[in-house]
Enzyme design. Structure first.
Site, PDB file in Angstrom:
ATOM      1  N   SER A   1       0.812  -1.225   0.000  1.00 20.33           N
ATOM      2  CA  SER A   1       0.000   0.000   0.000  1.00 20.33           C
ATOM      3  C   SER A   1       0.847   1.276   0.000  1.00 20.33           C
ATOM      4  O   SER A   1       1.585   1.522  -0.940  1.00 20.33           O
ATOM      5  CB  SER A   1      -0.950  -0.054   1.208  1.00 20.33           C
TER       6      SER A   1
ATOM      7  N   ASP B   1      10.565   4.800 -10.057  1.00 18.24           N
ATOM      8  CA  ASP B   1      10.181   5.318 -11.377  1.00 18.24           C
ATOM      9  C   ASP B   1      10.855   6.645 -11.709  1.00 18.24           C
ATOM     10  O   ASP B   1      11.110   6.948 -12.885  1.00 18.24           O
ATOM     11  CB  ASP B   1       8.657   5.481 -11.462  1.00 18.24           C
TER      12      ASP B   1
ATOM     13  N   LYS C   1      -0.671  -4.206  -3.011  1.00 12.78           N
ATOM     14  CA  LYS C   1      -1.964  -3.648  -2.612  1.00 12.78           C
ATOM     15  C   LYS C   1      -2.048  -2.226  -3.172  1.00 12.78           C
ATOM     16  O   LYS C   1      -1.452  -1.302  -2.636  1.00 12.78           O
ATOM     17  CB  LYS C   1      -2.138  -3.607  -1.095  1.00 12.78           C
TER      18      LYS C   1
END
Length: 538
Positions: free
Chosen positions: A303, A314, A328
């Site tokens: 999460s 990224d 999640k």
């Protein structure tokens, strides 16, 4: 006799007829009244549910618990959705939110149960118990003159008695080693802070280490306080440990990711069927824009922790080390109900800056299959070898600066894979830990030796350098396990278990003498993922 039967049959017929009259009224009046208030159509599923509940409540042969009926209905609907939509009662909601909200109201002690007695591990610094003189090692044996020791009372029941509204008083009976009789304390309950940072220390010269246990209201402030302390100690590079971090508040994750990224860098975005895309971007005010960053994850990282990890990966701001995270990536909106209960309904997905959906695949209504995902990773070897993980080309994405290949499909795949070390964590060790033999032996040892250890080791650094776990303590753990027929399969497994057992016990003793940060300073020296990150920094 026939006359009596005739009367009985007429009564049954009358009641049967009245049942249909009542049912007709129930079916008719809601159309006129409820439809106007809630905009139900004649064939609306919602109207059907309301009518079913009214029919059962008013006509069913036995009495029913209306509240439970409604709760079961809600749970039944939610079980057919995704694995993270949920319903919680008022009590469950309160217990669930406390760790994330940063505080609860109580007496302020860390404790554990030894046999059936509450043993104080540490009073919270400047908390209500410490203020009246309760010490580590004390045994609380009564609460408001009710015995809680020796009566087989559950831990949950004991906590209910100790917790209460801020400002309320509670009378405690305490047994202290070396003092005869029961000491009496009156504690005024207060707000007790809940820390979400597990550890922060200099793991190597110029290298800071911060471990975040969860993302709550206070996490960002705790994190920044740790950053300033570590910078003052010469930190240039950072290891951010998110292993076993199950997530928490989105905004706490966004605030922390913001510290690493430049102005306008995308951190995460959310999007759902009824919810338009919403971007969360860095504002350029970050104080960790320079220096190397290593983010540590494993299969239980989830999460909000995956949001931070995905953003740093990224945006090519740091290196991710460990094993594929949990996956999640569903956004839950809390819907408060009038009685204090709550529905947490999934409304959108989380996406990393490159466009990867964090959520792993699932079948609607199949919670068991979803829960078995980690077990499946064990079975097909993913936790032991990176070569066992295969991604389709359709799941290929690229980082935003260096255009490195990263993969979607659920969870965050690390840049540097670290396999699960089964030679270090043997089956025998896992069984002893799972059944609390290690923690129980430690509690008994620290209870007897606390004063002596504090006297012998004035600082943690001295303890860490010189303390050796006594063989008698090792023997206590192994013998306790043997009594329950838990044994190593052979001498080789026993010998493989002992080094990590010693380290685990030393870490627990350090925790009980100081705090969780000291625990991790001991345990991290053999944690494969931490060791790998330290090696990469060199």
């Amino acid at each position: 006799m026939k006359k009596e039967l005739y009367k009985t049959d007429r009564t049954h017929a009358f009641l049967y007829g009245m049942t249909w009259v009542i049912l007709f009224l129930l079916l008719s009046f809601p159309q006129a009244i409820k439809a106007q208030q809630l905009n139900f159509g004649y064939n609306s599923p919602m109207r059907k549910m309301v009518l079913a509940e009214m029919a059962i409540t008013n006509l069913y042969v036995d009495s029913v618990d209306e509240k439970k009926l409604a709760e079961d209905g809600i749970r039944g609907m939610i079980e057919q959705l995704d694995p993270h939509s949920s319903y919680s009662t008022a009590k469950e909601t309160k217990e669930m939110n406390e760790p994330l909200q940063g505080s609860f109201e109580g007496i302020g002690v860390q404790f554990n149960m030894v046999k059936d007695t509450l043993l104080v591990i540490q009073p919270v610094v400047n908390g209500p118990s410490e203020r009246v003189g309760i010490l580590a090692g004390d045994r609380i044996v009564s609460v408001n003159d009710t015995a809680i020791a020796g009566v087989k009372m559950s831990k949950e029941d004991i906590m209910k008695r100790l917790r209460g509204a801020k400002g309320s008083k509670v009378r405690l009976g305490v047994v202290r080693r070396g003092i005869a009789g029961i000491l009496k304390f009156t504690v005024v309950r207060d707000k007790i802070p809940v820390k979400t940072l597990d550890a922060a220390y200099m793991i190597r010269p110029h290298v800071g280490y911060i471990r975040i246990g969860s993302f709550g209201v206070t996490t960002y402030n705790e994190f920044m306080k740790a950053v300033e302390t570590l910078k003052a100690s010469g930190m240039k590079d950072l290891i951010l440990d998110l292993q076993e971090n199950g997530g928490g508040y989105l905004m706490a994750a966004v605030q922390i990711a913001n510290e690493f990224l430049h102005n306008s860098d995308l951190i995460v975005y959310t999007q759902g069927r009824k919810v338009p895309r919403q971007d969360y971007c860095a504002d350029g005010s970050g104080r960790l824009l320079d220096g190397k960053v290593f983010v540590l994850i494993n299969e239980y990282t989830a999460s909000a922790a995956e949001i931070v990890t995905g953003a740093i990966q990224d945006q090519d701001r740091g290196t991710v080390v460990g094993r594929r995270s949990f996956g999640k990536g569903l956004v839950q909106r809390p819907i408060d109900l009038p009685d204090g209960s709550m529905i947490r309904l999934t409304i959108a997905h989380y996406f990393t800056p490159s466009g990867r959906c964090i959520q792993k695949p699932y079948k609607k209504g199949d919670a068991i299959d979803y829960a078995m995902d980690i077990e499946k990773r064990f079975e097909h070897g993913e936790l032991y070898s990176a070569d066992s993980i295969h991604f389709a080309d359709s799941l290929k994405y690229y980082t935003l600066r260096k255009h490195r290949v990263v993969y979607g499909g659920g969870g965050i795949m690390p840049d540097v894979f670290v396999p699960l070390d089964t030679t270090q964590y043997t089956k025998f060790l896992r069984q002893m830990a799972a059944r609390s033999y290690i923690i129980n032996a430690n509690l008994k040892y620290i209870d007897v030796n606390r004063k002596q250890l504090k006297k012998q080791f004035a600082t943690f650094n001295d303890f860490n350098a010189r303390f050796e776990v006594p063989q008698s303590l090792i023997d206590d753990v192994v013998q306790a396990a043997e009594k329950d027929k838990i044994k190593p399969k052979d001498l080789q497994e026993l010998q493989a278990t002992l080094p990590q057992l010693r380290r685990q016990l030393k870490a627990l003793i350090a925790r009980d003498l100081w705090d969780m940060s000291e625990y991790f300073q001991v345990i991290n020296e053999t944690n494969p993922i931490v060791v790998k990150a330290v090696g990469l920094l060199k």
